[in-house]
Design an enzyme around this catalytic site. Structure first.
Site, short mmCIF file in Angstrom:
data_model
loop_
_atom_site.label_atom_id
_atom_site.label_comp_id
_atom_site.label_asym_id
_atom_site.label_seq_id
_atom_site.Cartn_x
_atom_site.Cartn_y
_atom_site.Cartn_z
N PHE A 217 -18.97 14.71 -26.38
CA PHE A 217 -18.57 13.88 -27.53
C PHE A 217 -18.42 12.41 -27.19
O PHE A 217 -18.60 11.55 -28.04
CB PHE A 217 -17.25 14.41 -28.11
CG PHE A 217 -16.17 14.53 -27.09
CD1 PHE A 217 -16.03 15.70 -26.36
CD2 PHE A 217 -15.32 13.48 -26.82
CE1 PHE A 217 -15.06 15.81 -25.38
CE2 PHE A 217 -14.34 13.58 -25.85
CZ PHE A 217 -14.21 14.75 -25.11
N TYR B 237 0.84 -1.21 0.00
CA TYR B 237 0.00 0.00 0.00
C TYR B 237 0.87 1.25 0.00
O TYR B 237 0.58 2.23 -0.68
CB TYR B 237 -0.94 0.02 1.22
CG TYR B 237 -1.97 1.12 1.08
CD1 TYR B 237 -3.19 0.87 0.45
CD2 TYR B 237 -1.68 2.42 1.51
CE1 TYR B 237 -4.11 1.90 0.27
CE2 TYR B 237 -2.60 3.44 1.33
CZ TYR B 237 -3.81 3.18 0.71
OH TYR B 237 -4.71 4.19 0.52
N PHE C 210 -7.45 21.88 -24.45
CA PHE C 210 -7.74 20.45 -24.61
C PHE C 210 -8.97 20.15 -23.74
O PHE C 210 -9.15 20.76 -22.69
CB PHE C 210 -6.56 19.55 -24.22
CG PHE C 210 -6.88 18.11 -24.51
CD1 PHE C 210 -6.96 17.67 -25.82
CD2 PHE C 210 -7.20 17.22 -23.48
CE1 PHE C 210 -7.35 16.36 -26.11
CE2 PHE C 210 -7.59 15.92 -23.77
CZ PHE C 210 -7.66 15.49 -25.09
N THR C 211 -9.79 19.20 -24.21
CA THR C 211 -11.11 18.98 -23.60
C THR C 211 -11.05 18.80 -22.07
O THR C 211 -11.67 19.55 -21.32
CB THR C 211 -11.77 17.75 -24.24
OG1 THR C 211 -10.86 16.66 -24.20
CG2 THR C 211 -12.17 18.03 -25.68
N LYS D 67 0.30 8.08 -23.33
CA LYS D 67 0.76 8.46 -24.67
C LYS D 67 2.28 8.23 -24.76
O LYS D 67 2.72 7.09 -24.81
CB LYS D 67 0.40 9.92 -24.96
CG LYS D 67 -1.08 10.13 -25.30
CD LYS D 67 -1.95 10.19 -24.09
CE LYS D 67 -3.32 10.76 -24.36
NZ LYS D 67 -4.17 10.72 -23.16
C1 P71 Z 1 -6.60 11.54 -26.74
C2 P71 Z 1 -6.70 11.65 -25.28
C3 P71 Z 1 -7.71 10.80 -24.56
C4 P71 Z 1 -8.99 11.55 -24.69
C5 P71 Z 1 -9.33 12.48 -23.74
C6 P71 Z 1 -10.47 13.24 -23.91
C7 P71 Z 1 -11.21 13.08 -25.05
C8 P71 Z 1 -10.89 12.13 -26.00
C9 P71 Z 1 -9.77 11.37 -25.80
C10 P71 Z 1 -5.83 12.87 -23.43
C11 P71 Z 1 -5.09 13.99 -22.99
C12 P71 Z 1 -4.30 14.77 -23.91
C13 P71 Z 1 -3.64 15.89 -23.47
C14 P71 Z 1 -2.84 16.73 -24.39
C15 P71 Z 1 -4.41 15.49 -21.26
C16 P71 Z 1 -5.11 14.38 -21.64
C17 P71 Z 1 -5.90 13.62 -20.62
N1 P71 Z 1 -5.95 12.59 -24.70
N2 P71 Z 1 -3.70 16.22 -22.16
O1 P71 Z 1 -5.93 12.40 -27.35
O2 P71 Z 1 -4.22 14.45 -25.20
O3 P71 Z 1 -5.23 12.47 -20.28
O4 P71 Z 1 -6.79 10.67 -21.04
O5 P71 Z 1 -4.91 10.20 -19.47
O6 P71 Z 1 -6.87 11.46 -18.70
O7 P71 Z 1 -7.17 10.60 -27.31
P1 P71 Z 1 -6.00 11.12 -19.86
#
Ligand code: P71
Length: 472
Positions: free
Chosen positions: A462, A85, A137-138, A271
């Site tokens: 979305f 833990y 970013f979303t 990523k």
């Molecule tokens: C991507 C994603 C995953 C995603 C997130 C939201 C809508 C559709 C797909 C995630 C990112 C990203 C950047 C620049 C933070 C996050 C969040 N991308 N910053 O591109 O691209 O990270 O998904 O691990 O929570 O498909 P998380």
């Protein structure tokens, strides 16, 4: 006379071929579907590719997030999970890897990127403060808004123009930022939210020169810079390739130099860092860290696991070291570029220059007959799936959501469909199949009529929105 011998891909592009710096040890069979099966599947999914079952997908280019293939070393690391833990040895390995390659002093694991975004937004934004950034970013913007902040786009204008060939379309427009600081006062700026290879702009990088100028501006006003490091290794590659003076630096050294000019970073390790789940948050400031380390136990887990298993942290630590290798990143971006070059040669409208993680089809130019309220990028994603079972992602009006004040859609300049390439997963032959399917959909472009939205949830619509096909 035509050459009687077939040409390799490299020869067709006028250069020596390159190849991936790995070979395949384990394979996962793909399932192909019939047109009839796909018609049923996409209708059941409300024409939203997020709602398709993965089993019904042939080549999955929805995202590069959490979809990478791990190496044999990472899988071996999974067996070395210390599932205590508290104080797992894997946490210390992760901490060492982040310190060594990104250079920050304090490190916290989080379950994924948005977990880290939540914590930094809560700790560093006061009600009503502004957060200028190089395009939204979303999830990032939503966490900033939920913390009481107001996001302000200060990216260069070229970023909003899919045809502009500016080599660093992720750069901050310093005049826009300076004007905001003058108008509102430095104390009303929470921090600058700077992203490496800007996702919504098409995976476009930030230059080192721009960062240094930004640092100088922020220092004059006492403003912090926090970095979304999610795809910062890819950004470092573009600096090495394109920015004068950096060609002799390794990608690893450029990455560290870049981070050194910022005050902290959040990371979706799904990523660049080559893992299927995980994230981290790292800062230099002791006091801020104290606050974050306290918040992490409320929302994620103890500060030495942050919602992750020990084995996940070990895979991440190993993935970080693999991700900064020049041969890895060159092959990764080379594969994306290969697909981009094919589509460019075939006159298919895509965002130029080709970015780091994906090809972005320009749905406005693809479907000039469709008004933005008819969801051209969502339509294109559905058509591509119908043609071949390839799954892509809408990055346009559906993703942009609604203005919380007026209730109307945000109307983003960019209306894009993203073909996102997972790392170390697909081969060049898969890229050929993708290119051919995009071309088939392009050839049939005049038949597209668009979609209307029939259901949308309140947050990040979305993901779960449903659509209906328009007849005319
Ligand atoms: C991507 C994603 C995953 C995603 C997130 C939201 C809508 C559709 C797909 C995630 C990112 C990203 C950047 C620049 C933070 C996050 C969040 N991308 N910053 O591109 O691209 O990270 O998904 O691990 O929570 O498909 P998380």
């Amino acid at each position: 006379m035509t050459d009687p011998y077939p040409l390799t891909m490299g020869q067709q592009f006028g250069r020596r071929s390159w190849a991936e710096p790995w070979k395949i040890k384990m394979v996962e069979p793909l399932r192909m579907t019939s047109r009839g099966e796909r018609e049923r599947a996409i209708a059941e999914a409300g024409y939203n590719t997020f709602l398709l079952k993965s089993e019904d997908v042939y080549i999955d280019l929805l995202t590069d997030s959490g979809t990478s293939a791990m190496s044999d070393r990472q899988w071996a690391g999974m067996m070395l999970g210390d599932e205590a833990y508290a104080g797992s040895r894997n946490f210390y390995n992760l901490e060492d890897a982040v310190r060594m390659h990104y250079g920050y002093k304090h490190v916290l694991p989080t379950h994924q990127g948005r977990g880290a975004e939540h914590l930094i937004s809560r700790a560093a934004i006061k009600q009503g403060q502004y957060i200028p950034g190089n395009m939204y970013f979303t999830t990032t913007r939503l966490h900033q808004e939920l913390a009481g902040g107001v996001f302000v786009d200060v990216i260069v204008d070229e970023a909003h123009d899919p045809a502009s060939r500016h080599p660093f379309k992720g750069d901050v427009d310093l005049n826009k930022l300076e004007a905001l600081v003058k108008r509102e006062g430095a104390e009303r700026i929470a921090y600058v939210s700077l992203a490496g290879t800007v996702n919504m702009a098409g995976g476009q990088p930030v230059s080192m020169a721009n960062l240094r100028a930004l640092r100088a501006l922020c220092d004059r006003h006492g403003i912090k810079i926090y970095l979304d490091a999610t795809r910062m290794v890819e950004n470092a590659f573009f600096i090495q390739e394109r920015e004068p003076g950096w060609a002799d630096w390794s990608v690893a050294a450029i990455l560290k130099e870049f981070c050194n000019c910022t005050d902290g970073a959040w990371m979706s390790a799904k990523k660049d860092n080559l893992v299927n789940i995980g994230g981290w948050l790292a800062v230099n400031d002791d006091e801020l860290f104290e606050e974050l380390r306290n918040l992490v136990v409320v929302y994620e887990g103890l500060h030495t696991y942050g919602g992750l298993a020990g084995r996940d942290m070990e895979a991440m630590a190993i993935g970080i070291a693999e991700s900064v290798r020049d041969d890895h990143i060159r092959a990764r971006i080379g594969q994306v570029r290969y697909l981009g070059e094919l589509l460019t040669d075939w006159n298919i409208p895509i965002v130029q220059p080709v970015g780091g993680h994906a090809i972005f089809l320009d749905a406005r130019r693809f479907y000039p007959q469709l008004a933005q309220v008819k969801f051209p990028a969502q339509t294109l994603a559905a058509e591509l799936y119908l043609d071949s079972g390839i799954r892509s992602m809408e990055r346009g009006i559906a993703s942009a959501g609604r203005d919380p004040k007026t209730g109307d859609h945000y109307y983003p300049k960019l209306e894009l469909t993203r073909l996102t390439i997972p790392r170390r997963v697909y081969t060049q032959a898969h890229m050929d199949v993708v290119a051919e399917s995009v071309k088939a959909v392009h050839d049939a472009r005049e038949q597209a009529r668009g979609l209307e939205i029939v259901y949308e949830p309140k947050y990040l619509r979305f993901f779960q929105a449903r659509f209906r096909r328009l007849q005319d």
